[in-house]
Design a protein around this motif. Structure first.
Motif, PDB file in Angstrom:
ATOM      1  N   ARG A   1       1.081  -1.324  -0.195  1.00  0.00           N
ATOM      2  CA  ARG A   1      -0.024   0.202   0.169  1.00  0.00           C
ATOM      3  C   ARG A   1       0.631   1.552  -0.486  1.00  0.00           C
ATOM      4  O   ARG A   1       0.672   2.259  -0.489  1.00  0.00           O
ATOM      5  N   LEU A   2       2.030   1.225   0.865  1.00  0.00           N
ATOM      6  CA  LEU A   2       2.809   2.185   0.760  1.00  0.00           C
ATOM      7  C   LEU A   2       3.326   2.633  -0.871  1.00  0.00           C
ATOM      8  O   LEU A   2       3.573   3.646  -1.573  1.00  0.00           O
ATOM      9  N   LEU A   3       3.699   1.715  -1.124  1.00  0.00           N
ATOM     10  CA  LEU A   3       4.448   1.589  -2.444  1.00  0.00           C
ATOM     11  C   LEU A   3       3.306   2.495  -3.797  1.00  0.00           C
ATOM     12  O   LEU A   3       3.623   2.913  -4.628  1.00  0.00           O
ATOM     13  N   VAL A   4       2.172   1.545  -3.286  1.00  0.00           N
ATOM     14  CA  VAL A   4       1.423   2.348  -3.999  1.00  0.00           C
ATOM     15  C   VAL A   4       0.196   3.514  -3.948  1.00  0.00           C
ATOM     16  O   VAL A   4       0.472   4.401  -5.137  1.00  0.00           O
ATOM     17  N   THR A   5       0.431   4.263  -3.398  1.00  0.00           N
ATOM     18  CA  THR A   5       0.142   5.528  -2.624  1.00  0.00           C
ATOM     19  C   THR A   5       1.456   6.021  -2.873  1.00  0.00           C
ATOM     20  O   THR A   5       1.733   7.304  -3.175  1.00  0.00           O
ATOM     21  N   CYS A   6       2.547   5.465  -3.263  1.00  0.00           N
ATOM     22  CA  CYS A   6       3.181   6.371  -3.880  1.00  0.00           C
ATOM     23  C   CYS A   6       4.391   6.988  -4.939  1.00  0.00           C
ATOM     24  O   CYS A   6       4.291   8.028  -6.042  1.00  0.00           O
ATOM     25  N   GLU A   7       3.619   6.347  -5.732  1.00  0.00           N
ATOM     26  CA  GLU A   7       2.898   6.103  -6.540  1.00  0.00           C
ATOM     27  C   GLU A   7       1.711   7.223  -7.244  1.00  0.00           C
ATOM     28  O   GLU A   7       1.845   7.437  -8.312  1.00  0.00           O
ATOM     29  N   LEU A   8       0.768   6.696  -7.030  1.00  0.00           N
ATOM     30  CA  LEU A   8      -0.126   7.572  -7.095  1.00  0.00           C
ATOM     31  C   LEU A   8       0.330   8.783  -6.620  1.00  0.00           C
ATOM     32  O   LEU A   8      -0.101  10.420  -7.358  1.00  0.00           O
ATOM     33  N   ALA A   9       0.928   8.978  -5.657  1.00  0.00           N
ATOM     34  CA  ALA A   9       1.696  10.902  -5.382  1.00  0.00           C
ATOM     35  C   ALA A   9       1.933  11.331  -7.124  1.00  0.00           C
ATOM     36  O   ALA A   9       2.357  12.587  -6.856  1.00  0.00           O
ATOM     37  N   ASP A  10       2.455  10.655  -7.877  1.00  0.00           N
ATOM     38  CA  ASP A  10       2.685  11.375  -9.116  1.00  0.00           C
ATOM     39  C   ASP A  10       1.910  11.828 -10.007  1.00  0.00           C
ATOM     40  O   ASP A  10       2.329  11.710 -10.561  1.00  0.00           O
ATOM     41  N   GLY A  11       0.585  11.298 -10.013  1.00  0.00           N
ATOM     42  CA  GLY A  11      -0.787  11.243 -11.047  1.00  0.00           C
ATOM     43  C   GLY A  11      -1.133  10.101 -10.702  1.00  0.00           C
ATOM     44  O   GLY A  11      -1.177   8.415 -10.307  1.00  0.00           O
ATOM     45  N   GLU A  12      -2.374  10.092 -11.374  1.00  0.00           N
ATOM     46  CA  GLU A  12      -3.354   9.062 -11.767  1.00  0.00           C
ATOM     47  C   GLU A  12      -2.245   8.172 -12.684  1.00  0.00           C
ATOM     48  O   GLU A  12      -1.924   8.211 -13.153  1.00  0.00           O
ATOM     49  N   LEU A  13      -3.080   6.653 -12.339  1.00  0.00           N
ATOM     50  CA  LEU A  13      -2.938   5.948 -12.857  1.00  0.00           C
ATOM     51  C   LEU A  13      -3.561   4.572 -13.033  1.00  0.00           C
ATOM     52  O   LEU A  13      -4.160   4.564 -12.638  1.00  0.00           O
ATOM     53  N   SER A  14      -3.171   3.524 -14.505  1.00  0.00           N
ATOM     54  CA  SER A  14      -4.452   2.743 -14.538  1.00  0.00           C
ATOM     55  C   SER A  14      -3.681   1.411 -13.567  1.00  0.00           C
ATOM     56  O   SER A  14      -2.767   1.665 -13.171  1.00  0.00           O
ATOM     57  N   VAL A  15      -4.658   0.751 -13.200  1.00  0.00           N
ATOM     58  CA  VAL A  15      -3.980  -0.330 -12.875  1.00  0.00           C
ATOM     59  C   VAL A  15      -2.530  -1.542 -12.804  1.00  0.00           C
ATOM     60  O   VAL A  15      -1.816  -1.454 -12.899  1.00  0.00           O
ATOM     61  N   SER A  16      -2.785  -1.537 -14.371  1.00  0.00           N
ATOM     62  CA  SER A  16      -1.862  -1.859 -14.882  1.00  0.00           C
ATOM     63  C   SER A  16      -0.118  -1.358 -14.755  1.00  0.00           C
ATOM     64  O   SER A  16       0.352  -1.953 -15.075  1.00  0.00           O
ATOM     65  N   GLU A  17      -0.507  -0.014 -15.159  1.00  0.00           N
ATOM     66  CA  GLU A  17      -0.036   0.803 -14.660  1.00  0.00           C
ATOM     67  C   GLU A  17       0.845   1.320 -12.903  1.00  0.00           C
ATOM     68  O   GLU A  17       2.119   0.702 -13.206  1.00  0.00           O
ATOM     69  N   ILE A  18       0.187   0.673 -12.371  1.00  0.00           N
ATOM     70  CA  ILE A  18       0.678   0.192 -11.170  1.00  0.00           C
ATOM     71  C   ILE A  18       1.073  -0.646 -10.849  1.00  0.00           C
ATOM     72  O   ILE A  18       2.322  -1.103 -10.513  1.00  0.00           O
ATOM     73  N   GLU A  19       0.923  -1.990 -11.185  1.00  0.00           N
ATOM     74  CA  GLU A  19       1.148  -3.011 -11.689  1.00  0.00           C
ATOM     75  C   GLU A  19       2.336  -2.865 -11.745  1.00  0.00           C
ATOM     76  O   GLU A  19       3.819  -3.340 -11.562  1.00  0.00           O
ATOM     77  N   ALA A  20       2.402  -2.623 -13.218  1.00  0.00           N
ATOM     78  CA  ALA A  20       4.292  -2.748 -13.660  1.00  0.00           C
ATOM     79  C   ALA A  20       5.586  -1.643 -12.977  1.00  0.00           C
ATOM     80  O   ALA A  20       6.712  -2.086 -12.865  1.00  0.00           O
ATOM     81  N   ARG A  21       4.414  -1.014 -12.144  1.00  0.00           N
ATOM     82  CA  ARG A  21       6.008   0.409 -11.531  1.00  0.00           C
ATOM     83  C   ARG A  21       6.115  -0.291 -10.556  1.00  0.00           C
ATOM     84  O   ARG A  21       6.959  -0.072  -9.950  1.00  0.00           O
ATOM     85  N   THR A  22       4.789  -0.564  -9.815  1.00  0.00           N
ATOM     86  CA  THR A  22       5.460  -1.606  -8.264  1.00  0.00           C
ATOM     87  C   THR A  22       5.916  -3.324  -8.430  1.00  0.00           C
ATOM     88  O   THR A  22       6.185  -3.335  -7.071  1.00  0.00           O
ATOM     89  N   GLY A  23       5.340  -3.811  -9.013  1.00  0.00           N
ATOM     90  CA  GLY A  23       6.088  -5.413  -8.793  1.00  0.00           C
ATOM     91  C   GLY A  23       5.156  -6.054  -8.411  1.00  0.00           C
ATOM     92  O   GLY A  23       4.843  -7.060  -7.325  1.00  0.00           O
ATOM     93  N   VAL A  24       3.583  -5.147  -8.030  1.00  0.00           N
ATOM     94  CA  VAL A  24       2.882  -5.621  -6.747  1.00  0.00           C
ATOM     95  C   VAL A  24       1.922  -6.601  -7.607  1.00  0.00           C
ATOM     96  O   VAL A  24       1.375  -6.770  -8.691  1.00  0.00           O
ATOM     97  N   ALA A  25       2.207  -8.062  -7.293  1.00  0.00           N
ATOM     98  CA  ALA A  25       1.212  -9.346  -8.385  1.00  0.00           C
ATOM     99  C   ALA A  25      -0.211  -8.768  -8.314  1.00  0.00           C
ATOM    100  O   ALA A  25      -0.898  -8.138  -7.047  1.00  0.00           O
ATOM    101  N   GLN A  26      -0.782  -8.713  -9.642  1.00  0.00           N
ATOM    102  CA  GLN A  26      -2.356  -8.663  -9.236  1.00  0.00           C
ATOM    103  C   GLN A  26      -3.619  -8.519  -8.644  1.00  0.00           C
ATOM    104  O   GLN A  26      -3.927  -7.834  -8.163  1.00  0.00           O
ATOM    105  N   PRO A  27      -3.720  -9.847  -7.459  1.00  0.00           N
ATOM    106  CA  PRO A  27      -4.211 -10.624  -6.751  1.00  0.00           C
ATOM    107  C   PRO A  27      -4.008  -9.664  -5.434  1.00  0.00           C
ATOM    108  O   PRO A  27      -4.819  -9.559  -4.674  1.00  0.00           O
TER     109      PRO A  27
END
Length: 115
Positions: free
Chosen positions: A29-55
């Motif tokens: 959740r920390l990784l996701v929110t850090c990525e979103l601090a730069d702006g809106e992202l799609s789920v696939s973009e969040i997955e690619a940037r954070t490396g967090v598995a889809q489930p």
């Protein structure tokens, strides 16, 4: 502490702030929110940037949404996420800047941080 800080207001909202910090204490959740601090992202973009598995990502995004941290926007089949509250954006930028500063920015030596 800041001059003029209303400590009573902080005391009255301490449980709320502690709950937010507890929510953000999970690494995904920390990784996701850090990525979103730069702006809106799609789920696939969040997955690619954070490396967090889809489930796991789906679970964590659902939790962030349920807690009112993120908002969603649907475009066709894609869902886009963004930070909902400007205060959360400020917190995430401060955390990201403190622990993952931009390469060009001057950094405080670790020895100074320990004091």
């Amino acid at each position: 502490m800041q001059a003029g800080l209303d400590l009573e207001m902080v005391r009255n909202r301490a449980d709320e702030v502690a709950g937010l910090l507890k929510l953000l204490s999970h690494p995904n959740r920390l990784l996701v929110t850090c990525e979103l601090a730069d702006g809106e992202l799609s789920v696939s973009e969040i997955e690619a940037r954070t490396g967090v598995a889809q489930p796991n990502l789906s679970r964590d995004l659902a939790r962030l949404r349920a807690e009112g941290i993120v908002s969603t926007r649907r475009q066709s089949k894609q869902i886009f996420y963004s930070l909902k509250d400007p205060r959360i954006l400020a917190v995430m930028r401060a955390l990201c800047d403190a622990f993952a500063p931009v390469a060009d920015a001057p950094q405080t030596p670790k020895k100074e941080l320990a004091q």
